[in-house]
Scaffold this active site. Sequence first.
Site, PDB file in Angstrom:
ATOM      1  N   CYS A   1     -10.164  -0.183  -0.973  1.00  0.00           N
ATOM      2  CA  CYS A   1      -9.291  -1.272  -1.428  1.00  0.00           C
ATOM      3  C   CYS A   1      -8.198  -0.651  -2.292  1.00  0.00           C
ATOM      4  O   CYS A   1      -8.406  -0.383  -3.479  1.00  0.00           O
ATOM      5  CB  CYS A   1     -10.067  -2.329  -2.214  1.00  0.00           C
ATOM      6  SG  CYS A   1      -8.979  -3.653  -2.801  1.00  0.00           S
TER       7      CYS A   1
ATOM      8  N   CYS B   1      -2.501  -6.086   1.238  1.00  0.00           N
ATOM      9  CA  CYS B   1      -3.677  -5.255   1.557  1.00  0.00           C
ATOM     10  C   CYS B   1      -3.192  -3.812   1.605  1.00  0.00           C
ATOM     11  O   CYS B   1      -2.456  -3.422   2.525  1.00  0.00           O
ATOM     12  CB  CYS B   1      -4.304  -5.677   2.882  1.00  0.00           C
ATOM     13  SG  CYS B   1      -5.752  -4.665   3.307  1.00  0.00           S
TER      14      CYS B   1
HETATM   15  N1  LIG Z   1     -11.249  -6.571   3.184  1.00  0.00           N
HETATM   16  C1  LIG Z   1     -11.196  -5.154   3.279  1.00  0.00           C
HETATM   17  C2  LIG Z   1     -11.104  -4.408   2.018  1.00  0.00           C
HETATM   18  C3  LIG Z   1      -9.954  -4.807   1.175  1.00  0.00           C
HETATM   19  C4  LIG Z   1      -8.689  -4.034   1.320  1.00  0.00           C
HETATM   20  C5  LIG Z   1      -7.813  -4.202   0.117  1.00  0.00           C
HETATM   21  N2  LIG Z   1      -7.364  -5.489  -0.204  1.00  0.00           N
HETATM   22  C6  LIG Z   1      -6.753  -3.168  -0.003  1.00  0.00           C
HETATM   23  O1  LIG Z   1      -5.844  -3.364  -0.812  1.00  0.00           O
HETATM   24  O2  LIG Z   1      -6.855  -2.097   0.624  1.00  0.00           O
HETATM   25  C7  LIG Z   1     -12.373  -4.610   4.094  1.00  0.00           C
HETATM   26  O3  LIG Z   1     -13.434  -5.254   4.201  1.00  0.00           O
HETATM   27  O4  LIG Z   1     -12.199  -3.512   4.633  1.00  0.00           O
END
Ligand SMILES: N[C@@H](CCC[C@H](N)C(=O)O)C(=O)O
Length: 297
Positions: A76, A224
């Site tokens: 994340c 993300c």
């Molecule tokens: N939901 C994702 C992990 C989250 C990613 C995050 N928000 C970022 O900034 O990289 C997963 O389950 O892989």
Amino acid sequence: MTARAQFAKMNGLGNEIIVADMRGRADRITPEAAIALDRDPATKFDQIMAIHAPKTSGTEAYIEIINSDGTQAQACGNGMRCVVQAMSAETGKRAFTFETIAGILTAHEHPDGQISVDMGMPRFDWQDIPLAEAFHDTRRIELQIGPIDAPVLHSPSVASMGNPHAIFWVDQDVWTYELERFGPLLENHPIFPERANISIAHVTSRHAITLRTWERGAGLTRACGSAACAAAVSAVRTGRAERTVTVTVPGGPLLIEWLENDHVVMTGPAEWEFSGTFDPQTGAWQRDDTAPSQGAA
Ligand SMILES: N[C@@H](CCC[C@H](N)C(=O)O)C(=O)O
């Protein structure tokens, strides 16, 4: 009742993050607590970044990443920037080495407050993403959604930034696509045995990409970081962009650099909103500056 843990509600370009201090405790945040915190509009989040005592010498902390559905994630990027800002405020340090389920990573805060995270090396083998069947060219896999003869989205690039990503390339405004409708279907498509983060990317120049993401385990998000990295490296692999690119997500711009040593470095801001304490078993919480009546459960 369990002793409460300190948390900070933060965000990384609108990616809603809870940074929880679990150091010095034997318990963990339960999926039920995560779901309860997400259900409350005041603490609604995309990921919890749970700071645990270090497991490996030379690291500052072990970071557990929990999606809002209570599942774990391997990466994340936006959350990691929030952890850096929180730990920098606590310790006065500017450079950190952390461990996650995906391995060791480094990060540092710049004098202007921007934070860079080394997101590690991307992986492109179909087994590493993982995919359920062999695709020897992951720059473009067979996958589409919409009518069979006129798909709305098709032929994504896939990549792992520790976590699985599919990037669908489009030639028009990313807001014209119903990501809230297609996202859940694609996240849970049988081709992704561990589900996947689903992004729509519009390359607007060799140094600029606009991106929207449906996150695995969290849904629509304003940012993300790992998806921005996956889109940037996939754009390079498919000849669409150079190795340094600004990826603009709904929350704002992230600078992504794919270095010659194969590491991907993401730079962007983090923002503190408020702090409080919570029960890692139930998710019952209280703001630091309010009377005990506030909070869930
Ligand atoms: N939901 C994702 C992990 C989250 C990613 C995050 N928000 C970022 O900034 O990289 C997963 O389950 O892989």
